[in-house]
Design a protein around this motif. Sequence first.
Motif, mmCIF file in Angstrom:
data_model
loop_
_atom_site.group_PDB
_atom_site.id
_atom_site.type_symbol
_atom_site.label_atom_id
_atom_site.label_comp_id
_atom_site.label_asym_id
_atom_site.label_seq_id
_atom_site.Cartn_x
_atom_site.Cartn_y
_atom_site.Cartn_z
ATOM 1 N N GLN A 133 109.301 79.223 78.174
ATOM 2 C CA GLN A 133 109.684 80.559 77.727
ATOM 3 C C GLN A 133 108.550 81.530 78.058
ATOM 4 O O GLN A 133 107.368 81.151 78.052
ATOM 5 N N VAL A 134 108.923 82.772 78.344
ATOM 6 C CA VAL A 134 107.955 83.849 78.540
ATOM 7 C C VAL A 134 107.985 84.747 77.305
ATOM 8 O O VAL A 134 109.066 85.099 76.809
ATOM 9 N N ASP A 135 106.795 85.084 76.781
ATOM 10 C CA ASP A 135 106.728 85.979 75.623
ATOM 11 C C ASP A 135 105.686 87.063 75.878
ATOM 12 O O ASP A 135 105.168 87.192 76.999
ATOM 13 N N ALA A 136 105.377 87.829 74.848
ATOM 14 C CA ALA A 136 104.485 88.970 75.012
ATOM 15 C C ALA A 136 103.047 88.553 75.310
ATOM 16 O O ALA A 136 102.253 89.369 75.811
ATOM 17 N N GLU A 137 102.681 87.313 75.023
ATOM 18 C CA GLU A 137 101.301 86.854 75.238
ATOM 19 C C GLU A 137 101.127 86.036 76.506
ATOM 20 O O GLU A 137 100.008 85.708 76.880
ATOM 21 N N GLY A 138 102.207 85.686 77.164
ATOM 22 C CA GLY A 138 102.135 84.865 78.362
ATOM 23 C C GLY A 138 103.367 83.999 78.480
ATOM 24 O O GLY A 138 104.495 84.488 78.386
ATOM 25 N N TRP A 139 103.172 82.694 78.645
ATOM 26 C CA TRP A 139 104.320 81.790 78.703
ATOM 27 C C TRP A 139 103.978 80.471 78.027
ATOM 28 O O TRP A 139 102.808 80.098 77.901
ATOM 29 N N THR A 140 105.023 79.794 77.558
ATOM 30 C CA THR A 140 104.853 78.545 76.826
ATOM 31 C C THR A 140 105.677 77.456 77.467
ATOM 32 O O THR A 140 106.664 77.713 78.168
ATOM 33 N N ALA A 141 105.292 76.207 77.228
ATOM 34 C CA ALA A 141 106.021 75.053 77.747
ATOM 35 C C ALA A 141 105.991 73.944 76.705
ATOM 36 O O ALA A 141 104.976 73.730 76.035
ATOM 37 N N GLU A 142 107.129 73.257 76.576
ATOM 38 C CA GLU A 142 107.225 72.062 75.741
ATOM 39 C C GLU A 142 107.651 70.899 76.628
ATOM 40 O O GLU A 142 108.484 71.054 77.526
ATOM 41 N N ILE A 143 107.101 69.724 76.332
ATOM 42 C CA ILE A 143 107.387 68.521 77.114
ATOM 43 C C ILE A 143 107.649 67.365 76.163
ATOM 44 O O ILE A 143 106.928 67.195 75.172
ATOM 45 N N ARG A 144 108.672 66.580 76.479
ATOM 46 C CA ARG A 144 108.907 65.317 75.761
ATOM 47 C C ARG A 144 108.930 64.188 76.786
ATOM 48 O O ARG A 144 109.749 64.192 77.700
ATOM 49 N N ILE A 145 108.008 63.251 76.633
ATOM 50 C CA ILE A 145 107.889 62.116 77.558
ATOM 51 C C ILE A 145 108.263 60.850 76.804
ATOM 52 O O ILE A 145 107.531 60.424 75.901
ATOM 53 N N PRO A 146 109.391 60.231 77.136
ATOM 54 C CA PRO A 146 109.710 58.943 76.502
ATOM 55 C C PRO A 146 108.614 57.921 76.781
ATOM 56 O O PRO A 146 108.130 57.797 77.915
ATOM 57 N N LEU A 147 108.203 57.191 75.758
ATOM 58 C CA LEU A 147 107.136 56.205 75.932
ATOM 59 C C LEU A 147 107.541 55.095 76.888
ATOM 60 O O LEU A 147 106.686 54.402 77.446
ATOM 61 N N SER A 148 108.862 54.923 77.107
ATOM 62 C CA SER A 148 109.323 53.906 78.059
ATOM 63 C C SER A 148 108.914 54.245 79.486
ATOM 64 O O SER A 148 108.919 53.368 80.357
ATOM 65 N N GLN A 149 108.563 55.508 79.742
ATOM 66 C CA GLN A 149 108.165 55.918 81.084
ATOM 67 C C GLN A 149 106.668 55.730 81.327
ATOM 68 O O GLN A 149 106.199 55.924 82.453
ATOM 69 N N LEU A 150 105.910 55.386 80.280
ATOM 70 C CA LEU A 150 104.473 55.153 80.389
ATOM 71 C C LEU A 150 104.181 53.665 80.288
ATOM 72 O O LEU A 150 105.052 52.859 79.942
ATOM 73 N N ARG A 151 102.969 53.287 80.587
ATOM 74 C CA ARG A 151 102.538 51.893 80.503
ATOM 75 C C ARG A 151 101.278 51.838 79.649
ATOM 76 O O ARG A 151 100.289 52.523 79.938
ATOM 77 N N PHE A 152 101.316 51.019 78.583
ATOM 78 C CA PHE A 152 100.160 50.910 77.695
ATOM 79 C C PHE A 152 100.208 49.564 76.989
ATOM 80 O O PHE A 152 101.220 48.846 77.030
ATOM 81 N N GLY A 153 99.112 49.236 76.347
ATOM 82 C CA GLY A 153 98.981 47.939 75.723
ATOM 83 C C GLY A 153 99.554 47.905 74.313
ATOM 84 O O GLY A 153 100.160 48.858 73.825
ATOM 85 N N ALA A 154 99.333 46.770 73.629
ATOM 86 C CA ALA A 154 99.899 46.548 72.290
ATOM 87 C C ALA A 154 98.864 46.690 71.184
ATOM 88 O O ALA A 154 99.146 46.345 70.040
ATOM 89 N N ASP A 155 97.668 47.202 71.509
ATOM 90 C CA ASP A 155 96.657 47.378 70.465
ATOM 91 C C ASP A 155 97.171 48.328 69.390
ATOM 92 O O ASP A 155 97.846 49.325 69.683
ATOM 93 N N TYR A 156 96.809 48.037 68.129
ATOM 94 C CA TYR A 156 97.295 48.869 67.018
ATOM 95 C C TYR A 156 96.752 50.296 67.148
ATOM 96 O O TYR A 156 97.468 51.265 66.913
#
Length: 875
Positions: A167-190
Motif C-alpha cells: 500500500q502507498v500512504d502519506a509517509e511512503g509505502w508499506t508491504a506485508e509478507i506471509r511465508i509458509p514455514l513449509s517453504q523454508l528449511r530449518f532444524g528441530a531445535d526448540y
Amino acid sequence: MSSQSQILLIGFLFLTTINFAQSNETILQKRTYTTTSIQNMVPIKIDGNIDDEAWNAVEWTSEYVEFQPDNGTPPTEQTKMKIVYDDKNLYVAFKCYQKDPETIEQRMGRRDDFPGDWVEINIDSYGDDRTGFSFTVSASGVKGDEFISNNGNFDSSWNPIWYTDTQVDAEGWTAEIRIPLSQLRFGADYEQTWGIQSTRRYFNNEERSTWQPLPANPPGWVSEFGELKGLVGLKPQKQLELQPYVVGQLDTYEEEQGNPFRDGDDARLTGGLDAKIGITNDLTLDLTINPDFGQVDADPGAVALDGFEIFFQERRPFFVENKSVFDFSFAGNDDNLFFSRRIGRSPQGQAIGPNIAFVDQPNNTTILGAAKFSGKTQDGWTVGGLASLTGKEFAEVIDTVGVERSDLVEPLTFYGVGRVQKDFNNRNSYVGGIITGAIRRMDPNLSFLHSHAYSTGIDFKHNWKERKYYVEGSAVMSNVRGSAEAIARTQTSITHLFQRTDADHVSVDPTRTELTGTGGRFEIGKGAVGNWRYNVGGNWRSPELELNDIGFLRQADDIRQYANIRHFWNKSTSWYRQANLGFNQFSSYDFQGNYNRMQYEINGYINWKNNWWTEAGASHKPRIYSNTVLRGGPRWRWNEENFFFLFSGTDNRKKFSMHAGYVHSDAKQNNFSFRRYVLRFFYQPLNSLSLSLINEFEQNPNKTQYVTESSFNGTPRYILGAIDNESLSTTLRVNFNINPNLTIQYYGQPFIFNAKYTNFNYVNNPTAKNLKERVTWYDTNQISFNGGQYDVDEDQDGVTDYSFGDPDFAFVQFRSNLVLRWEYIPGSEIFLVWSQGINGIGDPSNDFGTIIDNQLLGQQPRNTFLLKATYRFVL
C-alpha cells in the motif's frame, strides 16, 4: 614458465604483499532482532496495511545503512521492519518512508523482474552462513524469490508459495509478507537462531540500503547476515505439492505435396505431473512425469564456423530450479560435469539409406520421467541426486515404393547425477564430490554412440582472515565406453583430434573401446573486502577427457595459467558513483608442451554520477596457436592480435534508456578482423508496459578460414579461403502486466548469417610467422568454378587434381513467442502460447535486404498454438 609470466607473477606477489601488510578493514558488528510468536492472536491479514493487533507484539527495527553507492552512510530514506511468527508462517512487515509519495516508482513486471522501488528479506534458516532464501516485493506488488547458494549465488528459478501485498500512504509505502514455514528449511531445535538480512532499493537515487551494515565488496553475502532470535518451538514442515498439467497443442506449417508427414497441421493432447515432496524438512524430492516445456523461449540464433558445439543456457524449469546444487564447473568457461540439456537432446541418429522418399525426424528426445533429490542438512551436508530416463526415438520413413518403416535414432538412456558437499571449520571451508553417468541400451544401428559414460570429481574451498582470502580447487576424471567405432569417433572429434599430424603425444587407436581422462583447477586469491581483489591459478584438461554425454566440454588437451587483479573505487565522488579497473593475463599449453597462447587485457567500469555507465577494455595477444583450425591437421599459427571494446549506457531508471557498444579487433597482416556493433533500446511508457529492442551486427573477415581437406599426389592439402561473413540479429521483447499475476510477454528474433568465400589458398608452413609463408594462394590458372564446385589443377598440367564444393552459404532464422501467463492462485498457472519459427538456407549472393524479403518474410512460418493449465495441490 615464460619470462613474461614470471615477471607478471613477481609483480603480482609484490602487490599482494603490500596489500596484505596494509590491510586494515573494519569488521562490522552483527545486529540482532528478537521476534515472538503470535500463535494465540488473531491471524494477520495480508493486505499491505500494518494495522493488525498482532504486529504490536514486537517493536520496529530500523537504522538501515547505505550499501551502494555511498557505503556506510545514512540512506536518503529510512526503512523499518517487523517479524513475527506462528506455528505455520513467518510474517514480515516493512515501512518504507518516502517524503514525496508521488515519487514512488510502481513499475510492473513479471515475477522475479525486480522493477521500480522494492524491499526484500533474506533468511538463512539453515544457519550455515552459505545458504539462504530471498523474498522480494516491489511497491507495485510484484514478487521475486531466489534461492541463495555458496554464500552469494542467487537462483531466481526457485518459485515457492508465499503471499504479499503493498500500500502507498502519506509517509511512503508499506508491504506485508506471509511465508509458509513449509517453504523454508530449518532444524528441530526448540530454540533457534536464523541469519537475516533486509535490502531496500530506493529507486530515485538508485540506492541500496541494508538492515545489517555491509562493507563495500563484502567477502560473501549470507555469511554477513545479522541474527533473528526468539524462534521457539518451531516444528519443521514437510512439503508435499502435486502439480498435474494438461496441454493442447496445434502445429500448422506449409503443406508439402505428396509428403504424408507434411500435410499442413498436427494436433495433440497430452498431460503430465510435477511433484515436490519433503522427505524431511531439509531434503526435497522433485518428480516430473512426461514434462512439457512448450512455454519456454527458443534459443537465440547462432552459427559456429570453428566446428565447435554452441553452448546454450538451460531454460526448462525442472532442470533450472536448484541448478546450483548440481553445478560442477571445474576449469572455467562453460565446461561442466553436468549439462542438463543433454537430457531430452535432439536425436543423434538419422534415417539414412537408399531409396528414402520421406522422413519424419523427431526434434527432441522424449523425457519419460525425472526425479531430483536436493537439500541441505543441519550438520552441513549439501546433497543432490538427479535421475532421468529418456525413451527410444524413431524416425518414420517411407521409401520410394511406399514401404513404411521406423528407424531408431536415439536409444533408451538413463542419466544420473549425485552431488555432495560438506561444510566444516566453522563454515569457512567445504569439500565436495560429484559422480555422473549416462547409460544407453545400445542398438547395432547406433553403435557410434557410447554405451556408458561416467565422470567423477572432487572440489574444495577454504577461506581465512574473515573470508578475505581463499584457496580452492577441483579434480575430475571421465571414462567413456563403447564400440571401437564409438571410441574412434570420439578420438577424432573436434574436441580431441588425436589424428593431428604433428602431435606426438596422441594418436588414434582404432581398437580402443574405452577412454579415460582427467582435468582440474587450483586457485588462490583475495576475494573481496576493501579495494583490491586478485587471484592466480591454473587448470588442465587432459587429451582423453570426455564429458559430452552428460556434461559439456569444448576442448580437451589444454593447460592454462591465469592471473587477475582488480582495484575498486567504492566511495562516490562529485563525478562518479563507483568504478573499478582490472588487469588479466593468461597463457596456455597443450600436453605435448607446445606454448600456444599468451594474452594480456586491461578493462574497467565506471558508474557516473548521473547513473550513466561506461565499460571499456583492450587486449594484446602476442601469441596465438591453435590445434583445431585444420581439423586434424598440424598446429596452426594466427597473426598477433589486438582488440578493444567500448560500451556505454544511459540511466536505466528513466522511462527511456539505451546502450551502445563497439568491439574492434585486428590481426597483423590483416589475417583477420572482427567488428561488433550493439545498440539496445529500453522503453517503459507505462508502469504496466515495457519494451526492449536489442540489435547486433557483426563482421568477421578472415583470409584463412578453413574450407576442407583434400589430397595432392598423396600429400594432404588443407584448403582455406578468404571469408567475408556478416551476421545480423534483432531481438524484440514486449511485457504487458495487467497485474502482478496476469502478464503478456512477446519475444521475437530474426537472425541472418551470410558467408562468401574468395581467394582460396592452401597451407604451406602452418606455423610460419609471416602469413605469406604460411599459405600459398591459387592463381587464376589453377582454380576454376564449375557447376557448384571448384576444380583445382595445382600443377597446371591440364588435369584436375582435386575439387571441393562451393562453401558459400547463408542461414536465416526467425523465432517468436507470445505468452499469456495467469497465476490464478499461488502456484497454479494457465499459459496461452503462440510460437512462430522459420529456419532455412538463404542465397549467399543476396544482400541482407533481399534475404529478409525472399528467404525470411517470403517463407510460410511454422505456427504452434498451445494451451497449458496447471494446478498446484498443497497437501
